[in-house]
Design a protein around this motif. Structure first.
Motif, PDB file in Angstrom:
ATOM      1  N   UNK B  69       0.840  -1.204   0.000  1.00  0.00           N
ATOM      2  CA  UNK B  69       0.000   0.000   0.000  1.00  0.00           C
ATOM      3  C   UNK B  69       0.873   1.251   0.000  1.00  0.00           C
ATOM      4  N   UNK B  70       1.901   1.228   0.858  1.00  0.00           N
ATOM      5  CA  UNK B  70       2.817   2.374   0.948  1.00  0.00           C
ATOM      6  C   UNK B  70       3.484   2.638  -0.407  1.00  0.00           C
ATOM      7  N   UNK B  71       3.872   1.556  -1.071  1.00  0.00           N
ATOM      8  CA  UNK B  71       4.509   1.688  -2.379  1.00  0.00           C
ATOM      9  C   UNK B  71       3.579   2.394  -3.377  1.00  0.00           C
ATOM     10  N   UNK B  72       2.309   2.028  -3.375  1.00  0.00           N
ATOM     11  CA  UNK B  72       1.389   2.671  -4.318  1.00  0.00           C
ATOM     12  C   UNK B  72       1.246   4.162  -4.005  1.00  0.00           C
ATOM     13  N   UNK B  73       1.260   4.501  -2.722  1.00  0.00           N
ATOM     14  CA  UNK B  73       1.155   5.922  -2.364  1.00  0.00           C
ATOM     15  C   UNK B  73       2.409   6.697  -2.781  1.00  0.00           C
ATOM     16  N   UNK B  74       3.573   6.060  -2.627  1.00  0.00           N
ATOM     17  CA  UNK B  74       4.808   6.733  -3.050  1.00  0.00           C
ATOM     18  C   UNK B  74       4.816   6.951  -4.557  1.00  0.00           C
ATOM     19  N   UNK B  93      12.619  11.247  -6.480  1.00  0.00           N
ATOM     20  CA  UNK B  93      12.857   9.933  -5.858  1.00  0.00           C
ATOM     21  C   UNK B  93      13.155  10.104  -4.372  1.00  0.00           C
ATOM     22  N   UNK B  94      14.020  11.042  -4.047  1.00  0.00           N
ATOM     23  CA  UNK B  94      14.402  11.238  -2.643  1.00  0.00           C
ATOM     24  C   UNK B  94      13.225  11.767  -1.831  1.00  0.00           C
ATOM     25  N   UNK B  95      12.467  12.673  -2.428  1.00  0.00           N
ATOM     26  CA  UNK B  95      11.317  13.251  -1.707  1.00  0.00           C
ATOM     27  C   UNK B  95      10.202  12.256  -1.446  1.00  0.00           C
ATOM     28  N   UNK B  96      10.126  11.211  -2.274  1.00  0.00           N
ATOM     29  CA  UNK B  96       8.996  10.293  -2.133  1.00  0.00           C
ATOM     30  C   UNK B  96       9.385   8.996  -1.422  1.00  0.00           C
ATOM     31  N   UNK B  97      10.601   8.957  -0.878  1.00  0.00           N
ATOM     32  CA  UNK B  97      10.927   7.846   0.022  1.00  0.00           C
ATOM     33  C   UNK B  97      11.901   6.811  -0.498  1.00  0.00           C
ATOM     34  N   UNK B  98      12.483   7.051  -1.673  1.00  0.00           N
ATOM     35  CA  UNK B  98      13.481   6.109  -2.172  1.00  0.00           C
ATOM     36  C   UNK B  98      14.881   6.573  -1.801  1.00  0.00           C
ATOM     37  N   UNK B  99      15.789   5.604  -1.687  1.00  0.00           N
ATOM     38  CA  UNK B  99      17.168   5.948  -1.351  1.00  0.00           C
ATOM     39  C   UNK B  99      18.039   6.089  -2.589  1.00  0.00           C
ATOM     40  N   UNK B 100      17.577   5.560  -3.707  1.00  0.00           N
ATOM     41  CA  UNK B 100      18.408   5.668  -4.905  1.00  0.00           C
ATOM     42  C   UNK B 100      17.536   5.846  -6.134  1.00  0.00           C
ATOM     43  N   UNK B 104      14.209   3.516  -7.606  1.00  0.00           N
ATOM     44  CA  UNK B 104      13.002   4.255  -7.947  1.00  0.00           C
ATOM     45  C   UNK B 104      12.613   4.011  -9.402  1.00  0.00           C
ATOM     46  N   UNK B 105      13.563   4.217 -10.296  1.00  0.00           N
ATOM     47  CA  UNK B 105      13.276   4.094 -11.728  1.00  0.00           C
ATOM     48  C   UNK B 105      12.808   2.683 -12.090  1.00  0.00           C
ATOM     49  N   UNK B 106      13.485   1.685 -11.503  1.00  0.00           N
ATOM     50  CA  UNK B 106      13.150   0.295 -11.820  1.00  0.00           C
ATOM     51  C   UNK B 106      11.750  -0.052 -11.296  1.00  0.00           C
ATOM     52  N   UNK B 107      11.479   0.335 -10.042  1.00  0.00           N
ATOM     53  CA  UNK B 107      10.171   0.019  -9.459  1.00  0.00           C
ATOM     54  C   UNK B 107       9.070   0.752 -10.217  1.00  0.00           C
ATOM     55  N   UNK B 144      -1.492   3.733  -8.718  1.00  0.00           N
ATOM     56  CA  UNK B 144      -1.343   2.459  -9.419  1.00  0.00           C
ATOM     57  C   UNK B 144      -2.119   1.347  -8.720  1.00  0.00           C
ATOM     58  N   UNK B 145      -2.848   0.557  -9.475  1.00  0.00           N
ATOM     59  CA  UNK B 145      -3.603  -0.555  -8.898  1.00  0.00           C
ATOM     60  C   UNK B 145      -2.724  -1.774  -8.781  1.00  0.00           C
TER      61      UNK B 145
END
Lengths: 137, 171
Positions: B69-74, B93-100, B104-107, B144-145
């Motif tokens: 759920x958190x991933x969809x919100x990010x 990416x950094x603002x929405x909770x990713x470290x790299x 981010x791009x891959x997910x 994203x669903x």
């Protein structure tokens, strides 16, 4: 105005709790509070909007069967009921005032799209968006 | 029922609405700060339930495990920032909770089917007629669903299969 929407109802888990919330914390007024046995028709009004009543109803027998009551209670508690919007003159001031009274905010005021908005929930789980009226609207 | 903890094997018990209301509080907290880290311990504390029961109760209530759920919100937030701002993608990416940027791009691509750069170009080319809808609802409608785990989605796409079997996920 003689035509238009008169009452829209919310489902709440407890009418006493909802009454306390909408009147004491939000500043609404009671319009009708009528009981008939276990049934209670309860509506409140925004002080600036005398033509509209917000109903605070519980899903209950005998209008609904027990399984339906349970489902509706779950749906409300999950915050899955439709969005509600409260328009205010000053979102930050309303936020401060309501928070002091113990309203559960889920989003602090944010400026965007030339307005300010915040979010809160009633004790049952109904979600409200609070939006500052844009000047001239 | 009194404790609100779900039973394990018996016929499915109805969830206690009071428990659901407390689980909603954890969901609200993730919504309000999706860029923060939300380990199960922290979420369980918000909801006042044990860590052992939190992830399963949350999934039963909201249809997805809390981390998904958190991933969809990010991703929803990243999409909005890509569309509405000119911030560099690393900054988003950094603002929405990713470290790299790489993760981010891959997910992002694995879930949405396009890269952040592609999405930005497409969204900014098309102007929307949604100004009259409060922004958060527009944003939420485009969340994203993600009905399966990202790892499963990747596996299906690399296999070309469409199995719906779901692997157990760690919270």
């Amino acid at each position: 105005m003689s035509q238009g929407i008169g009452v829209v109802g919310l489902y709440v888990r407890d009418q006493d709790e909802a009454l306390e919330f909408y009147v004491e914390k939000l500043g609404f007024r009671v319009h009708t509070d009528a009981r008939n046995g276990d049934y209670r028709w309860l509506t409140v009004q925004h002080p600036d909007q005398p033509s509209f009543q917000l109903g605070l109803f519980t899903p209950q027998a005998p209008m609904l069967d027990a399984a339906t009551v349970q489902i509706l209670r779950e749906v409300v508690a999950k915050g899955a009921m439709p969005p509600l919007v409260l328009v205010v003159d000053d979102c930050r001031a309303a936020y401060d005032r309501m928070r002091t009274r113990g309203v559960e905010f889920t989003q602090a005021p944010e400026s965007r799209y030339s307005s300010v908005d915040a979010s809160f929930r009633d004790p049952s789980g109904n979600g409200w968006k609070m939006i500052e009226a844009r000047r001239g609207q | 029922m009194a404790t609100g903890e779900p039973s394990k094997n018996s016929a499915k018990m109805s969830p206690d609405p009071k428990l659901l209301r407390r689980l909603l509080r954890a969901k609200d907290r993730m919504d309000a700060a999706s860029h923060e880290a939300w380990p199960v311990r922290r979420l369980a504390r918000v909801s006042g339930v044990s860590e052992a029961h939190f992830a399963r109760s949350f999934k039963e209530a909201f249809g997805a495990p809390p981390h998904r759920y958190l991933l969809t919100r990010r991703l929803e937030r990243a999409t909005a920032l890509l569309r509405d701002t000119d911030l560099p993608i690393l900054e988003i990416a950094l603002q929405t909770g990713w470290n790299s940027l790489g993760t981010f791009g891959r997910t992002f691509r694995d879930v949405t089917g396009e890269s952040p750069t592609e999405l930005r170009a497409r969204e900014q080319a098309a102007r929307h007629e949604l100004e009259r809808v409060p922004a958060c609802f527009v944003s939420a409608a485009r969340r994203p669903g993600l009905i399966i785990a990202v790892s499963e989605k990747r596996r299906q796409e690399s296999d070309g299969t469409k199995e719906t079997q779901e692997k157990p996920e760690l919270p």
